[in-house]
Design a protein around this motif. Structure first.
Motif, PDB file in Angstrom:
ATOM      1  N   ARG A  32     -11.139   2.997   2.101  1.00 51.95           N
ATOM      2  CA  ARG A  32     -10.127   4.004   2.428  1.00 51.95           C
ATOM      3  C   ARG A  32     -10.655   5.043   3.410  1.00 51.95           C
ATOM      4  O   ARG A  32     -10.283   6.223   3.353  1.00 51.95           O
TER       5      ARG A  32
ATOM      6  N   GLN B  37       0.833  -1.189   0.000  1.00 53.56           N
ATOM      7  CA  GLN B  37       0.000   0.000   0.000  1.00 53.56           C
ATOM      8  C   GLN B  37       0.872   1.244   0.000  1.00 53.56           C
ATOM      9  O   GLN B  37       1.887   1.320   0.700  1.00 53.56           O
TER      10      GLN B  37
ATOM     11  N   ARG C 275      -3.920   4.813   3.880  1.00 50.44           N
ATOM     12  CA  ARG C 275      -5.377   4.870   3.794  1.00 50.44           C
ATOM     13  C   ARG C 275      -5.888   3.442   3.671  1.00 50.44           C
ATOM     14  O   ARG C 275      -5.567   2.736   2.705  1.00 50.44           O
TER      15      ARG C 275
ATOM     16  N   ASP D 120      -6.747  -2.221   1.328  1.00 52.57           N
ATOM     17  CA  ASP D 120      -7.358  -1.106   0.606  1.00 52.57           C
ATOM     18  C   ASP D 120      -7.977  -1.543  -0.721  1.00 52.57           C
ATOM     19  O   ASP D 120      -8.094  -0.743  -1.646  1.00 52.57           O
TER      20      ASP D 120
END
Length: 439
Positions: free
Chosen positions: A402, A120, A243, A333
């Motif tokens: 997110r 991520q 996120r 995510d």
């Protein structure tokens, strides 16, 4: 299209795929050519042993008394019996050679299919000015005190709130926001993490995970250090932001999983917290074969899953279809829920699950954006991040993509690339297809 992995990586993968096929072929040949043969006996006894172990395990879990004892003897005695057979028949060199070659084949095949792990993307994060950290002194057997988390956090400028007794954790987090907190963090279990994460997401504040719980599944999948929770506090000084998605079950946030069925029924028992294994063994026969266990009907994005005994809904899918849940989520995510549904109606289906794994009729693994669970009762016991709850039916699980800003240390162990699903058709295509690329 221009390749970005380099010719060397492609050639290496092609070589590994060919080595995997060669080792797999050699494993089959080894069963019949050297050491006097006996390959059919080894294969047949191996499959029979796997079935007997599965049947024994089912009898041990689903019954009491003599049947449970027989199941334990069958599950534990079958491997010993197979070993004795191989030694008595002089087949152990053949079996050992074939097993070694097969392990080499699996290693080469998985390595050939493994691709660079796309982690991520983290963003630069400003240092928080008024961080507030909630810490549970009892969590993880006293990790807060053992690792000096309060003192270290205060030296880094954080205000620490210790959780005592039956505290309303979410209310404390909201009070901290009203008082001007610009970051919320938790040193505690995943259930507590989820409660505070919901408040952080509601106010769009960064959230700090401190791995002071017992299992720390959320911290694991964030790539944090689970052995030394004090290292998580480095994010206050030198951090970056991820996120990630936040799960929602009937209006309550979850960071890991929501469990329905057998496991949820077990954790509802008041004695479970102090004697997990003993409680599970005591109630499993009633839940699995005694008629007390609930049958669940679920719908995952239009896919019907009727009559399930156990259902696990996760915030993003796990890397493996292993129903034990011992694997990781490679990403948090992706914006989808993971779903693992299990239905085992007897010893025969338990054996099928052991032999066929993810291809078994008793196991369904899929991803969905919305999961609805119903039953023939007005309420359902549910385990949310390990916490026992009772929710009105139907119970709906969704995901907020997110929605959560997680502050993590810039220097952290990171996540381990998941082992790819092994498909021999892809290995053949990689070994002999154009340019060695899997299809």
């Amino acid at each position: 299209m221009k390749r970005t992995d380099g010719g060397g990586a492609g050639a290496r993968a092609r070589l590994l795929a060919r080595c995997a096929l060669l080792a797999a072929t050699a494993a089959v040949v080894a069963l019949f050519v050297p050491f006097g043969g006996g390959g059919l006996l080894i294969i047949g006894s191996g499959l029979l042993g796997l079935v007997l172990c599965a049947v024994g395990t089912w009898w041990f879990l689903a019954h009491r008394g003599p049947v449970r004892l027989l199941g334990a003897l069958l599950a534990a005695g079958t491997p010993a019996g197979m070993l004795f057979l191989y030694i008595a028949k002089g087949l152990w060199p053949t079996a050992l050679t074939a097993l070694g070659l097969w392990l080499v084949a699996l290693f080469c095949a998985r390595t050939a299919l493994r691709r660079p792990h796309r982690t991520q993307r983290a963003s630069p994060a400003a240092r928080p000015r008024r961080p507030v950290l909630l810490m549970n002194p009892r969590s993880g057997g006293g990790k807060v005190e053992r690792f000096g988390l309060v003192e270290r956090a205060e030296r880094l400028g954080a205000r620490v709130v210790l959780l005592r007794g039956q505290t309303d954790v979410a209310a404390l987090a909201r009070e901290a926001v009203v008082d001007g907190a610009d970051l919320l963090g938790v040193a505690g279990g995943d259930g507590t993490q989820a409660l505070v994460a919901a408040v952080a997401a509601e106010h769009d504040l960064p959230f700090l995970v401190i791995s002071a719980g017992t299992r720390n599944h959320f911290a694991l999948d964030l790539g944090l250090d689970r052995e030394d929770p004090a290292r998580c506090l480095d994010a206050l000084n030198d951090g970056e932001e991820l996120r990630v998605d936040l799960g929602d079950v009937a209006g309550r946030a979850f960071v890991n999983t929501v469990s329905f069925g057998v496991y949820a029924d077990v954790v509802q028992r008041p004695e479970y917290r102090d004697a997990k294994a003993e409680t599970a063994l005591n109630v499993m026969p009633d839940l699995l074969a005694g008629g007390e266990g609930r049958r669940l009907d679920a719908t995952a994005d239009g896919t019907e899953l009727p009559g399930q005994q156990a259902l696990l809904v996760s915030n993003n899918p796990y890397a493996s279809a292993d129903p034990i849940g011992s694997t990781r989520r490679p990403r948090l995510d992706r914006g989808v829920l993971g779903v693992i549904a299990i239905r085992v109606d007897g010893a025969a289906q338990a054996a099928e699950l052991a032999v066929r794994g993810a291809q078994s009729t008793g196991l369904n693994v899929l991803a969905a954006r919305r999961v609805e669970v119903t039953a023939d009762t007005g309420t359902l016991p549910v385990a949310v991040d390990g916490e026992a709850l009772t929710l009105p039916t139907p119970v709906v699980c969704t995901l907020r993509p997110r929605a959560l800003r997680v502050l993590v240390p810039r220097m952290r162990p990171g996540t381990v690339p998941p082992a790819p699903n092994l498909k021999w058709g892809r290995i053949v295509a990689l070994a002999f297809g154009p340019r060695g690329e899997p299809r």
